[in-house]
Motif scaffolding. Structure first.
Motif, PDB file in Angstrom:
ATOM      1  N   VAL A   1      10.884   3.466   5.410  1.00 31.76           N
ATOM      2  CA  VAL A   1       9.653   2.698   5.585  1.00 31.76           C
ATOM      3  C   VAL A   1       9.261   2.109   4.237  1.00 31.76           C
ATOM      4  CG1 VAL A   1       7.239   2.749   6.277  1.00 31.76           C
ATOM      5  CG2 VAL A   1       8.911   4.168   7.475  1.00 31.76           C
ATOM      6  N   GLY A   2       9.153   0.777   4.166  1.00 32.47           N
ATOM      7  CA  GLY A   2       8.785   0.125   2.905  1.00 32.47           C
ATOM      8  C   GLY A   2       7.287   0.172   2.637  1.00 32.47           C
ATOM      9  N   LEU A   3       6.948  -0.224   1.404  1.00 31.08           N
ATOM     10  CA  LEU A   3       5.531  -0.266   1.012  1.00 31.08           C
ATOM     11  C   LEU A   3       4.861  -1.576   1.410  1.00 31.08           C
ATOM     12  CD1 LEU A   3       5.795   1.268  -2.579  1.00 31.08           C
ATOM     13  CD2 LEU A   3       5.223   2.436  -0.455  1.00 31.08           C
ATOM     14  N   LEU A   4       5.657  -2.572   1.775  1.00 32.16           N
ATOM     15  CA  LEU A   4       5.114  -3.890   2.108  1.00 32.16           C
ATOM     16  C   LEU A   4       5.009  -4.055   3.605  1.00 32.16           C
ATOM     17  CD1 LEU A   4       7.021  -6.230  -0.396  1.00 32.16           C
ATOM     18  CD2 LEU A   4       4.729  -5.267  -0.617  1.00 32.16           C
ATOM     19  N   LYS A   5       3.909  -4.635   4.034  1.00 30.38           N
ATOM     20  CA  LYS A   5       3.697  -4.954   5.439  1.00 30.38           C
ATOM     21  C   LYS A   5       3.154  -6.376   5.534  1.00 30.38           C
ATOM     22  CE  LYS A   5       2.715  -0.234   6.948  1.00 30.38           C
ATOM     23  NZ  LYS A   5       3.066   0.359   5.641  1.00 30.38           N
TER      24      LYS A   5
ATOM     25  N   MET B   1      10.047  -8.065   2.039  1.00 33.36           N
ATOM     26  CA  MET B   1       9.817  -6.764   2.666  1.00 33.36           C
ATOM     27  C   MET B   1      11.130  -6.009   2.859  1.00 33.36           C
ATOM     28  SD  MET B   1       6.732  -7.509   5.419  1.00 33.36           S
ATOM     29  CE  MET B   1       7.547  -8.882   6.248  1.00 33.36           C
ATOM     30  N   GLU B   2      12.174  -6.746   3.183  1.00 29.34           N
ATOM     31  CA  GLU B   2      13.487  -6.104   3.321  1.00 29.34           C
ATOM     32  C   GLU B   2      13.979  -5.567   1.984  1.00 29.34           C
ATOM     33  OE1 GLU B   2      18.024  -7.281   4.746  1.00 29.34           O
ATOM     34  OE2 GLU B   2      16.328  -8.581   5.234  1.00 29.34           O
ATOM     35  N   TRP B   3      13.742  -6.342   0.935  1.00 29.38           N
ATOM     36  CA  TRP B   3      14.138  -5.875  -0.402  1.00 29.38           C
ATOM     37  C   TRP B   3      13.393  -4.604  -0.785  1.00 29.38           C
ATOM     38  CZ3 TRP B   3      11.097  -5.567  -4.882  1.00 29.38           C
ATOM     39  CH2 TRP B   3      11.781  -5.325  -6.074  1.00 29.38           C
ATOM     40  N   ASP B   4      12.154  -4.493  -0.360  1.00 30.65           N
ATOM     41  CA  ASP B   4      11.380  -3.280  -0.651  1.00 30.65           C
ATOM     42  C   ASP B   4      11.958  -2.072   0.096  1.00 30.65           C
ATOM     43  OD1 ASP B   4       9.004  -2.016  -1.856  1.00 30.65           O
ATOM     44  OD2 ASP B   4       8.355  -1.808   0.222  1.00 30.65           O
TER      45      ASP B   4
ATOM     46  N   SER C   1       0.845  -1.188   0.000  1.00 30.42           N
ATOM     47  CA  SER C   1       0.000   0.000   0.000  1.00 30.42           C
ATOM     48  C   SER C   1       0.884   1.243   0.000  1.00 30.42           C
ATOM     49  CB  SER C   1      -0.928   0.006   1.223  1.00 30.42           C
ATOM     50  OG  SER C   1      -0.168  -0.021   2.418  1.00 30.42           O
ATOM     51  N   ARG C   2       0.320   2.381  -0.280  1.00 29.95           N
ATOM     52  CA  ARG C   2       1.074   3.630  -0.312  1.00 29.95           C
ATOM     53  C   ARG C   2       1.336   4.086   1.136  1.00 29.95           C
ATOM     54  NH1 ARG C   2       1.814   7.102  -4.423  1.00 29.95           N
ATOM     55  NH2 ARG C   2       0.223   6.011  -5.629  1.00 29.95           N
ATOM     56  N   ALA C   3       2.606   4.204   1.513  1.00 32.60           N
ATOM     57  CA  ALA C   3       2.974   4.584   2.880  1.00 32.60           C
ATOM     58  C   ALA C   3       3.002   6.104   3.024  1.00 32.60           C
ATOM     59  CB  ALA C   3       4.344   4.012   3.240  1.00 32.60           C
ATOM     60  N   ALA C   4       2.828   6.599   4.271  1.00 38.92           N
ATOM     61  CA  ALA C   4       2.912   8.040   4.550  1.00 38.92           C
ATOM     62  C   ALA C   4       4.363   8.499   4.476  1.00 38.92           C
ATOM     63  CB  ALA C   4       2.328   8.325   5.934  1.00 38.92           C
ATOM     64  N   SER C   5       4.572   9.751   4.078  1.00 38.97           N
ATOM     65  CA  SER C   5       5.936  10.294   3.956  1.00 38.97           C
ATOM     66  C   SER C   5       6.487  10.788   5.269  1.00 38.97           C
ATOM     67  CB  SER C   5       5.942  11.430   2.935  1.00 38.97           C
ATOM     68  OG  SER C   5       5.041  12.456   3.347  1.00 38.97           O
ATOM     69  N   SER C   6       5.677  10.795   6.338  1.00 43.16           N
ATOM     70  CA  SER C   6       6.152  11.233   7.649  1.00 43.16           C
ATOM     71  C   SER C   6       5.341  10.552   8.721  1.00 43.16           C
ATOM     72  CB  SER C   6       6.026  12.756   7.796  1.00 43.16           C
ATOM     73  OG  SER C   6       4.653  13.146   7.711  1.00 43.16           O
ATOM     74  N   LEU C   7       5.964  10.434   9.874  1.00 48.03           N
ATOM     75  CA  LEU C   7       5.300   9.878  11.043  1.00 48.03           C
ATOM     76  C   LEU C   7       5.264  10.973  12.101  1.00 48.03           C
ATOM     77  CD1 LEU C   7       7.003   6.367  11.182  1.00 48.03           C
ATOM     78  CD2 LEU C   7       4.762   6.952  10.251  1.00 48.03           C
TER      79      LEU C   7
END
Length: 535
Positions: free
Chosen positions: A219-223, A147-150, A54-60
């Motif tokens: 932060v990757g896109l995969l969870k 996920m690590e590769w992402d 999914s599309r991750a947020a650019s900030s936390l």
């Protein structure tokens, strides 16, 4: 003329019924083999892990993060199938280096599928193994490495930014150094003045990029969506499914082999095949006796009904009974037809035209009777007429002219001699049945066919279509008014278990009976018995 072969629904059903025993046998063998292979097969378990893209947020909150660029979900599928991710995952599990061939073999146990939705995509990683715990371990390891590769893609993006800024600063320095080496002080000072501001800006960007690369989290896109658990039930072998497949393959193989063999088989086999091969109307299927010379009542009734039309003509009717290639194709047909006609009230004469003795005959020792034989009447149609009388089941039936059995050929054509003899018999008999040799055995059959008003061509079920077609063409060219075909098969149904006992009599005629048109006496004289051999 032969008709083109056509396949009807009834033919298809008949073929299915005919091929059912062999097809069922092959199917049973296939099911047994499938069962044995299933019992001996090692159980295989499948574990599945899933990750969501999914599309991750650019900030936390206030913390800035690095996010890799979004890609199509099929990129993750291809990354696994190419093998590098699988290689690294296996290496981390046991620390053993694997070659390309071993990784490729392992990939045969891995299945990657994707589900694309509006806002996210699901990547499922399934691994099969004989050990359920090992299958789950492999699936989780591959998912973790994916996920690590992402995330590494995000780090590579930062590294690429730092490298681009460093190359830009290096390019400015190279330009100034080149001007100094060329002793072009004016140009070197000009470049330093123009590039100073640009270089300082790039240096500040480089420091920021380096600091970000060192401190900013990626932060990757995969969870992880689901963790693989050791399965309880194996996915293979599947006994019920394997049995179902074995049934289908067995039926296909069983019928396929038979249809292939039947397509190469050029034999008549069925009444429909006989009609297609000869182009003649087919009266039906007759079971001829394996022993003896009597047909069943049903067979005789069918034959009699098929000839009713020609029997209604005025004058003497000449009916020929011939076969295509062999005598056993018409075994008992002529004799049974003559007996049926005689019992129906027709004055009937049976003439065995096998003057060359190619067939077995009726098993009658003609030397026991002091009467002229067929060859004598063919040589002299005006010879005094003294036929043999046949009694079936102790009842007077019909008269007969039999050849001597010497096998000597007659001088001259048979056609004219036979026509003259039949013309003389026209005032004596209502029906003359000619037992004709096989059509393809010589010219005698064609000569006999030319004097017939109707001819029944008996063709065995095992006769080749080409022979049946050739025999039918010769019969039609010979010119009988009516030609029909009969498919004959040897069988016991409706036929006597023992050869019929035929009472053969030498019949003496009254005075003057030896000339054409003379009166014929009805009282027979000497009697003798003979067993009839199979024909």
């Amino acid at each position: 003329m032969a008709r083109p072969r056509t396949l009807t629904f009834a033919d298809a059903l008949q073929a299915l019924r005919r091929g059912a025993p062999f097809a069922l046998l092959v199917t049973a063998i296939a099911v047994v083999v499938s069962f044995l292979m299933t019992q001996r097969a090692t159980p295989v378990y499948e574990a599945q892990a899933a990750v969501v893209a999914s599309r991750a947020a650019s900030s936390l909150g206030e913390l800035d993060v690095v996010v890799p660029p979004p890609v199509d979900a099929r990129v993750y599928q291809r990354a696994i199938n190419e093998g590098a991710i699988v290689h690294d995952a296996l290496l981390r599990l046991d620390g053993r280096e694997r070659g390309v061939a071993e990784v490729t073999r392992f990939l045969e146990k891995v299945r990657v599928s994707i589900e694309v939705h509006d806002l996210s995509s699901v990547v499922s990683i399934a691994v099969r193994d004989a050990n359920p715990q090992q299958a789950a371990t492999y699936a989780n390891a591959i998912a973790e490495r994916l996920m690590e590769w992402d995330r590494e893609r995000g780090r590579e993006m930062l590294t690429a930014s730092v490298n681009a800024i460093e190359r830009a600063i290096q390019d400015i320095d190279l330009q100034i150094a080149a001007a100094v080496q060329a002793e072009d002080q004016i140009n070197a000072q000009r470049l330093q003045t123009l590039s100073a501001t640009r270089r300082e800006s790039l240096v500040r960007e480089l420091e920021v990029a380096q600091a970000r690369s060192a401190s900013t989290p990626v932060v990757g896109l995969l969870k992880s969506l689901s963790v693989a658990q050791p399965p309880v039930e194996p996915v293979a072998p599947r006994p019920v499914f394997n049995a179902f497949v074995a049934v289908l393959l067995g039926l296909l193989l069983g019928y396929g082999v038979q249809f292939g063999r039947w397509s190469l088989d050029d034999r008549v086999r069925t009444p429909g095949g006989l009609g297609d091969a000869t182009g003649l109307p087919v009266l039906g299927r007759l079971l001829v006796p394996r022993r003896g010379l009597r047909l069943s009542e049903e067979a005789v009734g069918l034959l009699h009904a098929g000839l009713m039309g020609v029997l209604r003509r005025e004058g003497t009717t000449v009916i020929g009974v011939a076969s295509a290639t062999a005598f056993d194709e018409k075994s008992g047909v002529a004799l049974s037809l003559a007996d049926a006609l005689a019992r129906s009230g027709y004055r009937t004469l049976l003439v065995d035209l096998d003057v060359r003795r190619l067939g077995p005959g009726y098993g009658v020792d003609v030397t026991r009777f002091a009467v002229p034989l067929l060859e004598a009447y063919l040589r002299d149609p005006n010879l005094q007429f003294e036929p043999l009388g046949f009694a079936i089941d102790s009842k007077r039936s019909f008269d007969a002219l039999l050849p001597s059995g010497s096998g000597e050929a007659l001088a001259g054509p048979l056609e004219g001699r036979l026509a003259a003899l039949i013309e003389r018999l026209g005032s004596v008999y209502d029906v003359v049945v000619l037992d004709v040799p096989p059509v393809l055995s010589g010219a005698d059959a064609l000569a006999a066919a030319s004097v017939c008003h109707a001819l029944a061509l008996c063709v065995g079920a095992q006769t080749k279509r080409e022979d049946a077609r050739a025999a039918a063409m010769l019969v039609e060219r010979s010119g009988p008014e009516t030609a029909i075909a009969l498919m004959t098969e040897p069988g016991h149904e409706g036929t006597p278990r023992r050869p019929a006992k035929v009472d053969v009599r030498a019949v003496a005629r009254g005075k003057g009976a030896g000339r054409a048109g003379s009166a014929v006496a009805s009282e027979p004289t000497p009697r003798a018995y003979a067993r009839v051999k199979p024909r």
